[in-house]
Enzyme design. Structure first.
Site, mmCIF file in Angstrom:
data_model
loop_
_atom_site.group_PDB
_atom_site.id
_atom_site.type_symbol
_atom_site.label_atom_id
_atom_site.label_comp_id
_atom_site.label_asym_id
_atom_site.label_seq_id
_atom_site.Cartn_x
_atom_site.Cartn_y
_atom_site.Cartn_z
ATOM 1 N N GLU A 164 0.871 -1.164 0.000
ATOM 2 C CA GLU A 164 0.000 0.000 0.000
ATOM 3 C C GLU A 164 0.907 1.212 0.000
ATOM 4 O O GLU A 164 1.823 1.288 0.807
ATOM 5 C CB GLU A 164 -0.901 0.002 1.247
ATOM 6 C CG GLU A 164 -2.060 0.990 1.158
ATOM 7 C CD GLU A 164 -1.625 2.436 1.214
ATOM 8 O OE1 GLU A 164 -2.183 3.256 0.484
ATOM 9 O OE2 GLU A 164 -0.692 2.752 1.975
ATOM 10 N N HIS B 271 -7.300 2.176 11.889
ATOM 11 C CA HIS B 271 -7.179 3.605 12.182
ATOM 12 C C HIS B 271 -8.485 4.144 12.772
ATOM 13 O O HIS B 271 -8.476 4.969 13.680
ATOM 14 C CB HIS B 271 -6.842 4.386 10.909
ATOM 15 C CG HIS B 271 -5.415 4.248 10.491
ATOM 16 N ND1 HIS B 271 -4.410 4.958 11.078
ATOM 17 C CD2 HIS B 271 -4.820 3.477 9.549
ATOM 18 C CE1 HIS B 271 -3.252 4.646 10.519
ATOM 19 N NE2 HIS B 271 -3.483 3.741 9.584
ATOM 20 N N ARG C 41 -0.100 -5.001 10.713
ATOM 21 C CA ARG C 41 1.327 -4.856 10.440
ATOM 22 C C ARG C 41 2.116 -4.187 11.557
ATOM 23 O O ARG C 41 3.278 -3.859 11.378
ATOM 24 C CB ARG C 41 1.564 -4.160 9.102
ATOM 25 C CG ARG C 41 0.733 -2.939 8.884
ATOM 26 C CD ARG C 41 0.781 -2.428 7.453
ATOM 27 N NE ARG C 41 0.208 -3.326 6.472
ATOM 28 C CZ ARG C 41 -1.072 -3.673 6.411
ATOM 29 N NH1 ARG C 41 -1.921 -3.234 7.314
ATOM 30 N NH2 ARG C 41 -1.523 -4.468 5.475
ATOM 31 N N SER D 23 4.193 1.472 9.775
ATOM 32 C CA SER D 23 5.189 1.758 8.755
ATOM 33 C C SER D 23 5.983 3.016 9.060
ATOM 34 O O SER D 23 7.005 3.277 8.437
ATOM 35 C CB SER D 23 4.557 1.812 7.362
ATOM 36 O OG SER D 23 3.977 0.555 7.079
ATOM 37 N N CYS E 34 2.948 -0.431 4.358
ATOM 38 C CA CYS E 34 1.668 0.265 4.241
ATOM 39 C C CYS E 34 2.011 1.729 4.403
ATOM 40 O O CYS E 34 2.028 2.262 5.499
ATOM 41 C CB CYS E 34 0.756 -0.226 5.350
ATOM 42 S SG CYS E 34 -0.958 0.086 5.019
ATOM 43 N N CYS F 2 -0.120 5.272 5.446
ATOM 44 C CA CYS F 2 -0.343 5.450 6.888
ATOM 45 C C CYS F 2 0.803 6.186 7.550
ATOM 46 O O CYS F 2 0.629 6.847 8.557
ATOM 47 C CB CYS F 2 -0.428 4.114 7.614
ATOM 48 S SG CYS F 2 -1.276 2.833 6.761
#
Lengths: 413, 579
Positions: B15, B70, B484, B507, B551, B554
């Protein structure tokens, strides 16, 4: 409540959605039918991009012809075509692999890509392997880096003038567009989009970021984010807003393009009327409760337990054009109103600043897009929108009085 | 001499927008690596000034993949600030949504985002379907289960389908990859098994998305959480809805045990030398924010399924309690102004985009001595950290958590593997599979718990609060775990409005650039020392980076708009004429 408001409410809620004509007469449809027939025949004469036989695939996966035809008739209805078009839609589905698709991601969250992966009709593995000729899609493609770039270049040149360019995400314009770069050369998103749009047959902006700027463009729009239609000029352009866009509408747009060789009939915001011709409110399962003046007043109250109307906890269904109340999400599993949270207006421009809060329109204190000053939404001077707000608030009061639930009413000014 | 500088942009099957640059020596060993995020939106800035009750919907759009995580963290940050504790039904529904997301996300990650780093689909065409059945049985036995959908006819069908596809010449999304590279190690039969599961997993993830939509309204971007609870009353009340969720989860549980775990043994064994050598191991510092409330106490007093904690230098004999006040962010190498490390409550992030460095042959290189990413460098107690499923497993085991230890030990014992294999690229991938099994089992338990609670007459879904009182002057955080890794939102509220908002997410930790002490981020550290078979086909780099499940949207921070012209979006009324 003043009589004028009541008149307005009456008009608003008795008129058909007015945005779309569902019956255009025999002559129109006969003409359209022959045009589509000719288009499909010419597509058929073209060399296949893929050798797959759609029916063979469908049957090999245990989905019989009858199930397929059921899906076809539902899709025909979604496209707002009369039943006589169903055989053409079936044929178009089999011809979807004649239209190459390049999918790029800009200022996005991959939500629309994820939504595409949840597609049920056709199912995603059919889409990827057999149906769509998907040439480039960063989230799922195998190649990375310069191999990915080469794949993109190859698809662009091989299918020059023929491919549909799907764009997910907004385009930053502040700071010369450098809030987003892609590829080894550091090309900005804007340059990337312009380069790819140039040789496309048509551009499809998918999701609210690509259509209207979406969340990055919400106040104060830190990166100067805009939608595709602000960048791409001189190309057929289709907007499929919503956060995320419903995959059924993505498939619908491709099918329509195959059927007609053109973009479908669009509204003033470039949204296909077949999907965005009605308000959520027009076909809402909780509509009867609205009319009866039965509202959820607080999360988890008696109204919530009885699936009453969500207007008073901020549902923006009356102001939102989309077909979610008909087709729902994830194979019809559910939708936001089903889950009791109301519509946030995600297929409308600027919805983050106008609609996405849990109070009714009239009560909303939101940040003005120009920053700083607090205003109620009614002070925005949004013309029709304000009228709608007043009208609905008025109706809510009228309904409450007329309905069985005794109410203290609600502020609407 | 003869150092080569590789640029990989875009990194696909993730992502977001990620660029990796790596320097390799004459033996093709990576000596330096740089991780850069090249896209920026500014969502935290957009959140400022809004009603805290609305933050969840906006914050969710930080990511369409950890969709829901989120959302939940943002709502929890506000609940923490308001001192609101949610009712049992709401807790269970949130666990079911979040747990279901783990299962969904991990399966999609392994098969659709990561598998092609191990699996050469073109080699699958050479396989003998009959031998593939025997092969599938072999790996299933290690996992002590039956193999998933393993029959000669199934494998033949897959092979025919893909043969047709390949014969057409245009491979579409499978085009121009590293097929045939020596870095691929599976046999044709193993490739065929994995490919067959790739297709089955596409179907399964679609089903799992339906499970999430039952309580979330849609997937991605669910819409049923509110400050104080959840709104999906009718889906909680209806036993057939809960049963539908459970049914889908049971299918996912079966797939995880019969396909996912055996496939991880298969890939892990074929790449065992790398795992044992610790290739891709990286920082060795692990952190978990902790997640999944198991009782109805306030969030940070509740017993957790995944405990929080910190482990340093792979030393699982010592585990430190997590103290959120020790989290700071540094911007030395990120495109922001400032020099000091700030806690998220006080995070200041004025953009200072300095662009790329030199340009040669059409390639723009990162200015790695200075600033080179939109991601900040978070620190815990002035240490770099890795977060994610491996961190959760490591901390669970280090803390002596019975449940986590059981799943990890069983996995290692069945495969006859030493613990140290976990500290590698393969280990990170294995930890995710172990967790998927655990999570699917738990989601099934929780769905039963919800059904029983509702059957006992508890229909409470929301805790009432007086907004005007609680939102005067408050601050709170929602810290828990995305699939993640550790994902936290910090919010400061003043007079009913958001005053400051910061997210420090998986991330951000993993994909971060170097810090003020020039210490490497987790991706960067995991790449250094790796040997690349063919620099033109840097499969090893992609494999290791993918093992983190990047990702990136984010991870990217905010921008302050002081003094800038504000852009106002206008709908183009002439747009229609173009069509």
């Amino acid at each position: 409540m003043v009589a004028d408001s009541q008149e307005m409410v009456k008009k608003m809620f008795t008129q058909k959605s007015a945005r779309v004509e569902t019956n255009k007469g025999e002559e129109y449809y006969n003409n359209l039918y022959s045009k589509m027939r000719a288009r499909l025949d010419s597509l058929k004469a073209q060399p296949k991009l893929k050798e797959m036989d759609m029916m063979e695939i469908i049957e090999s996966e245990g989905v019989n012809r009858r199930d397929f035809m059921k899906w076809v008739s539902a899709t025909t209805a979604t496209l707002m075509l009369p039943p006589m078009f169903a055989p053409l839609v079936a044929e178009a589905t089999e011809l979807m692999n004649r239209v190459p698709v390049i999918w790029i991601e800009l200022q996005d969250c991959a939500g629309n890509s994820e939504a595409l992966l949840r597609s049920s009709a056709p199912t995603v593995d059919d889409l990827l392997f057999d149906v769509l000729s998907l040439e480039f899609h960063e989230t799922i493609m195998a190649a990375s880096g310069h191999q990915a770039d080469a794949q993109l270049e190859d698809a662009m040149h091989h299918f020059k003038g023929k491919y549909l360019l799907f764009v997910e995400g907004a385009i930053p314009t502040a700071m010369n567009g450098q809030y987003g770069t892609i590829g080894a050369s550091g090309e900005t998103f804007k340059e990337h989009l312009e380069r790819l749009a140039k040789d496309s047959a048509a551009v499809v902006a998918v999701g609210t970021c690509a259509t209207f700027g979406g969340i990055p463009a919400a106040a104060p729009n830190p990166t100067g984010a805009v939608g595709v239609m602000d960048i791409v000029k001189g190309k057929p352009l289709i907007n499929i807003p919503a956060c995320p866009a419903n995959p059924a509408n993505m498939v619908g747009v491709v099918l329509h393009f195959i059927l007609s060789g053109q973009v479908p009939e669009l509204d003033s915001l470039l949204r296909p009327k077949f999907a965005f011709g009605y308000r959520i409110h027009d076909n809402c399962e909780r509509r009867a409760h609205f009319d009866a003046g039965e509202f959820v007043e607080e999360w988890g109250d008696e109204g919530a337990k009885n699936n009453w109307c969500l207007y008073k906890v901020g549902c923006k269904g009356p102001m939102t054009f989309n077909n979610c109340s008909i087709i729902r999400y994830n194979e019809g599993t559910n939708w936001p109103i089903g889950v009791g949270r109301g519509c946030i207006g995600c297929s409308e421009p600027d919805f983050w600043d106008k609609y996405a809060y849990e109070r009714p329109m009239a009560d909303a204190n939101i940040k003005a897009p120009t920053g700083g000053v607090e205003k109620t939404v009614d002070e925005f001077g949004l013309g029709l929108l304000t009228a709608t707000t007043v009208g609905i608030a008025a109706h809510a009061v009228v309904s409450a009085v007329a309905g069985k639930k005794s109410e203290h009413g609600e502020d609407n000014e | 001499m003869s150092k080569k500088h590789l640029v990989i942009d875009p990194i696909t099957r993730i992502e977001g927008h990620l660029r990796i640059e790596a320097v390799i020596d004459e033996n093709n060993v990576i000596t330096d690596a740089y991780s850069s995020s090249t896209m920026f939106r500014g969502i935290e800035e957009i959140l400022k000034g809004r009603d805290p009750r609305d933050c969840g919907l906006l914050a969710m759009r930080i990511c369409g993949v950890c969709t829901g995580t989120h959302y939940q963290r943002s709502i929890e940050a506000v609940e923490h600030a308001f001192g609101v504790t949610i009712p049992k039904n709401a807790r269970l529904v949130r666990n079911l949504m979040q747990g279901g997301l783990y299962v969904h996300d991990h399966i999609v990650h392994f098969y659709h985002l990561h598998a092609l780093d191990f699996v050469d689909i073109t080699k699958a065409l050479e396989a003998d379907p009959k031998k593939a059945v025997a092969e599938a049985h072999k790996w299933a036995e290690i996992a002590k289960t039956n193999p998933w959908n393993a029959s000669e006819s199934v494998y033949k069908q897959v092979q025919e389908r893909v043969t047709k596809y390949v014969k057409q010449g245009r491979l579409g999304i499978f085009g121009n990859a590293y097929w045939g590279s020596k870095a691929y190690k599976l046999t044709p039969e193993q490739n065929l098994i994995a490919l067959s599961h790739y297709l089955d997993a596409l179907e399964l993830q679609r089903e799992l998305a339906k499970a999430l939509a039952i309580f979330g309204g849609k997937n991605p971007h669910p819409q049923s959480l509110v400050v104080g609870g959840v709104t999906c009353v009718q889906d909680i009340k209806n036993p057939s809805r809960i049963a539908e969720y459970k049914q889908i989860m049971k299918k996912a549980q079966k797939f995880t045990k019969e396909a996912y775990l055996p496939d991880v043994y298969m890939a892990g064994t074929m790449y065992a030398d790398e795992a044992l050598a610790g290739v891709g191991g990286g920082l060795g510092n692990f952190m978990s924010y902790g997640d999944f409330n198991l009782d109805d106490l306030p969030f940070y007093d509740s017993k957790k399924l995944f405990p929080s904690g910190v482990v340093l230098n792979k030393d699982i004999s010592k585990v430190f309690e997590l103290d959120q006040s020790k989290i700071t962010e540094d911007v030395t190498h990120a495109w922001y102004e400032g020099t000091t490390n700030l806690h998220p409550y006080d995070g200041v992030t004025n953009p200072n985009y300095t662009g790329f460095g030199k340009k040669e042959d059409g390639i723009a290189y990162l200015d790695t001595k200075k600033k080179y990413s939109w991601i900040k460098s978070p620190l815990y107690d002035d240490e770099r950290m890795e977060v994610g499923p491996l961190a959760r497993m490591v901390i669970g085991v280090a803390k002596g958590d019975e449940l986590i230890s059981k799943y990890v030990t069983t996995f290692l014992k069945n495969g006859n593997l030493p613990t140290k294999v976990l500290f590698s690229t393969i280990g990170r991938t294995a930890a995710r599979a172990i967790e998927t099994e655990l999570m699917a089992d738990k989601c099934i338990e929780w769905s039963d718990e919800l059904a029983v609670n509702v059957a006992n007459g508890d229909l409470s879904t929301w805790t009432e609060f007086d907004f005007d009182k609680v939102a005067k002057d408050a601050k709170g955080y929602g810290m828990a775990e995305a699939p993640r890794g550790g994902l936290g939102h910090w919010v400061k509220i003043k007079d009913g409005k958001v005053e400051n908002y910061q997210a420090v997410v998986p991330s951000t930790w993993n994909a971060a650039p170097r810090d003020y002490k020039e210490r490497l981020g987790a991706y960067e550290a995991s790449l250094v020392g790796t040997k690349v078979v063919n620099p033109d086909e840097p499969l090893e780099i992609i494999r290791t980076v993918h093992s983190f499940d990047p990702c990136i949207a984010c991870a990217v921070h905010i921008v302050d708009t002081n003094g800038k012209e504000l852009s106002v979006y206008k709908v183009d009324p002439l747009g229609a004429s173009r069509a």
